[in-house]
Structures are given as C-alpha cells and as structure tokens.
Design an enzyme around this catalytic site. Structure first.
Site, PDB file in Angstrom:
ATOM      1  N   ASP A 254       8.432  -3.099  14.208  1.00  0.00           N
ATOM      2  CA  ASP A 254       8.801  -1.607  14.629  1.00  0.00           C
ATOM      3  C   ASP A 254       7.865  -0.530  13.799  1.00  0.00           C
ATOM      4  OD1 ASP A 254       9.877  -1.790  12.148  1.00  0.00           O
ATOM      5  OD2 ASP A 254      11.961  -1.531  12.622  1.00  0.00           O
TER       6      ASP A 254
ATOM      7  N   ASN B  14      24.203  -0.353   9.411  1.00  0.00           N
ATOM      8  CA  ASN B  14      25.073  -0.336  10.896  1.00  0.00           C
ATOM      9  C   ASN B  14      24.712  -1.446  11.721  1.00  0.00           C
ATOM     10  OD1 ASN B  14      22.480   0.017  11.739  1.00  0.00           O
ATOM     11  ND2 ASN B  14      22.828   2.096  12.652  1.00  0.00           N
TER      12      ASN B  14
ATOM     13  N   HIS C 174      21.890  -2.907  12.242  1.00  0.00           N
ATOM     14  CA  HIS C 174      20.551  -2.989  13.278  1.00  0.00           C
ATOM     15  C   HIS C 174      19.641  -3.925  12.570  1.00  0.00           C
ATOM     16  CE1 HIS C 174      18.713   0.566  10.980  1.00  0.00           C
ATOM     17  NE2 HIS C 174      17.952  -0.611  10.412  1.00  0.00           N
TER      18      HIS C 174
ATOM     19  N   GLU D  97      19.336  -0.410  17.405  1.00  0.00           N
ATOM     20  CA  GLU D  97      20.503   0.445  16.802  1.00  0.00           C
ATOM     21  C   GLU D  97      21.505   0.011  17.691  1.00  0.00           C
ATOM     22  OE1 GLU D  97      20.045   1.838  14.146  1.00  0.00           O
ATOM     23  OE2 GLU D  97      18.858   3.654  14.318  1.00  0.00           O
TER      24      GLU D  97
HETATM   25  C1  GLP Z   1      14.730  -0.268   8.476  1.00  0.00           C
HETATM   26  C2  GLP Z   1      13.945  -1.176   9.316  1.00  0.00           C
HETATM   27  C3  GLP Z   1      14.623  -2.442   9.416  1.00  0.00           C
HETATM   28  C4  GLP Z   1      15.043  -2.923   7.915  1.00  0.00           C
HETATM   29  C5  GLP Z   1      16.471  -1.924   7.756  1.00  0.00           C
HETATM   30  C6  GLP Z   1      16.990  -1.867   6.593  1.00  0.00           C
HETATM   31  O1  GLP Z   1      15.013   1.208   8.997  1.00  0.00           O
HETATM   32  N1  GLP Z   1      13.411  -0.775  10.620  1.00  0.00           N
HETATM   33  O2  GLP Z   1      13.702  -3.466   9.616  1.00  0.00           O
HETATM   34  O3  GLP Z   1      15.700  -4.050   7.938  1.00  0.00           O
HETATM   35  O4  GLP Z   1      15.916  -0.515   8.244  1.00  0.00           O
HETATM   36  O5  GLP Z   1      16.270  -1.279   5.298  1.00  0.00           O
HETATM   37  P1  GLP Z   1      16.481  -1.689   3.962  1.00  0.00           P
HETATM   38  O6  GLP Z   1      16.104  -3.189   3.815  1.00  0.00           O
HETATM   39  O7  GLP Z   1      15.416  -0.604   3.305  1.00  0.00           O
HETATM   40  O8  GLP Z   1      17.688  -1.723   3.662  1.00  0.00           O
END
Ligand code: GLP
Length: 259
Positions: A67, A136, A138, A143
């Site tokens: 992404d 959440n 995702h 989302e």
């Molecule tokens: C981000 C990314 C995801 C990631 C998630 C968790 O915003 N788009 O690919 O897995 O949210 O982030 P973190 O690993 O910092 O908790």
C-alpha cells in the site's frame, strides 16, 4: 492456518525470517509481498543480517509493497515508498528496479491501480506475502467493510487507523486521509502468507482473524480461506485466542520443514 505462538517479538521475527529466507533460497528470483508498519521491522532486521552475512541473497528477488498513502510526496520520510526503500530494499540488498510500491501520486488513480495489478501478474505472482495486522483487523489498508475479493484500489482510512499512524507524523492532521492498497483478493493470490503480530493492542484483531467468523468487518479473517497462511504471534498478541494449547502442541511437535 498455522498459528505459531512465540515468547516475544524477537522470536517471532526469527520464525518469520526463516520462512521467507527459505523461499528465497529455494527460488532466488522469488517475489516478496512487502508490508510496512512496525510489526515486520524485526523480521526485516533478521533478513538484513542474513543478507549482510551472505546467508541469503536477495539481489535477484522482487518486491511489491501492499500500500501507499495518497497525497504525500514519494520522498516524504513516511511515504511507504521511502519506508520500503529504507527498511527493506537497501538493507536486504534488493535491486531497487525490482521493488514496486503503488503510485499514490498518480493523476489517474484507477489506471495506476490496474497497472499495479498487471505488474504483480507479470512478475509471476507473489511467492510469499508478509503481513502485519491493524488493531481493527485490517491488512494492507483494507479497512473493515472491504470486499473480500477486492483488488488494488483507493481507500479512505478510518479515523482509528489515522490515529494509530499519527505517531509517524507531526500531528494527526498530517496523516493522509486516503491510500492505495492491494485488495484482499490480491493478497489472497500470494502463494504463501506470513502474518506477524506483537503486543496486546493486536490481541482482539488476531483472535477475530483466526477464530472469528470470516467477515468483511475483520478483513484479516479472509486468510482463513488461504491454503498456506502462517500467523506468528507473541504471547501478548495471542492472549485472546481460545485454542492456544492446541496451537502450542501443534507447533511444538512440528518438524522444522513444516513451518
Ligand atoms: C499500517 C499498514 C499495515 C500494517 C498495519 C499495522 O497502517 N498499512 O500494512 O500491518 O497498519 O501497523 P503496525 O505494524 O505499525 O502496528
């Protein structure tokens, strides 16, 4: 799904890195699906050590990021293009020409998303996809309420995700409102998936993804349909799972080649 419960995030990083390194050793031109966020940073650090020591050679491998934010310049330190370049491409010794990130600055967003899908297809497809999980549920930036068969497209970030990611920016107002993300259908096309999660903030999302009903309200639950998904969680992230004895028993008795 294979659920691997490890004592801490360092152990989780070692397990995930071993799975990824094994794929690249067997196929030096492997295509890696790359996640941003803090969850896979330990895994990337392990892989970087392997690259530096010459244990694993990533120079012929390709990468596709999950992404990208819309509306921030690629050179912004928190653009995912910059993060992937910094944390993955350089440290693993990958060829920058073979590492791709969705173009969040494209003027024709649908065309850019279609081109990204076409590039993944042209590469032969993702051999192993690394995933984190949002609080959440995702994955990528899919989302809750995302179509379970979605492809790469523009999404609006939820207020919770923007708040969660505000730590990477000067203020909440600086967090972009939109992103491009591989869809759940795109992610599901990967031949193998390894999801890493650490910490109590992920416990509810992990339990919903692994043991809850498959639902667009927990996008990661779609992984229950994947034939080869491994979920590597530390004790804190595993806290809300109910079948932990079974997972531990299964993993403890698994020969190394199976995980
Ligand atoms: C981000 C990314 C995801 C990631 C998630 C968790 O915003 N788009 O690919 O897995 O949210 O982030 P973190 O690993 O910092 O908790």
């Amino acid at each position: 799904m294979e659920i691997v419960i490890v004592p801490d995030s360092a152990a989780g990083a070692r397990v995930a890195a071993r799975l990824i390194a094994r794929v690249v050793t067997a196929k030096p031109t492997a295509v890696l699906g790359l996640a941003t966020g803090s969850s896979p940073l330990g895994t990337y650090a392990e892989l970087a050590e392997q690259a530096t020591s010459g244990t694993t050679d990533f120079s012929a491998a390709s990468g596709f990021a999950l992404d990208e934010y819309v509306g921030i310049p690629a050179e912004h330190p928190q653009s995912y293009a910059a993060v992937i370049d910094r944390e993955v491409t350089r440290r693993l010794g990958m060829d920058p020409a073979r590492v791709h990130v969705p173009d969040g600055r494209a003027t024709e967003i649908p065309a850019a998303c279609d081109a990204y899908e076409a590039a993944i297809r042209a590469s032969g497809g993702v051999d192993i996809q690394i995933l984190g999980i949002g609080a959440n549920g995702h994955i990528g930036f899919n989302e809750p309420s995302s179509s379970l068969s979605s492809r790469t497209r523009i999404k609006t970030l939820t207020p919770r995700t923007r708040a969660d990611n505000a730590r990477f920016f000067d203020s909440l107002d600086d967090v972009p409102t939109h992103c491009l993300t591989q869809g759940l259908g795109t992610i599901m096309d990967a031949r193998r998936i390894v999801l890493v999660a650490q910490g109590s903030a992920k416990a509810a999302a992990v339990a919903a993804a692994v043991e809850g009903p498959v639902s667009a309200m927990c996008p990661a639950s779609v992984l229950q349909f994947h034939p080869h998904a491994t979920v590597v969680v530390d004790e804190a992230a595993a806290a809300d799972l109910t079948l932990t004895d079974y997972y531990r028993h299964t993993y403890d008795n698994k020969p190394d080649w199976q995980i």
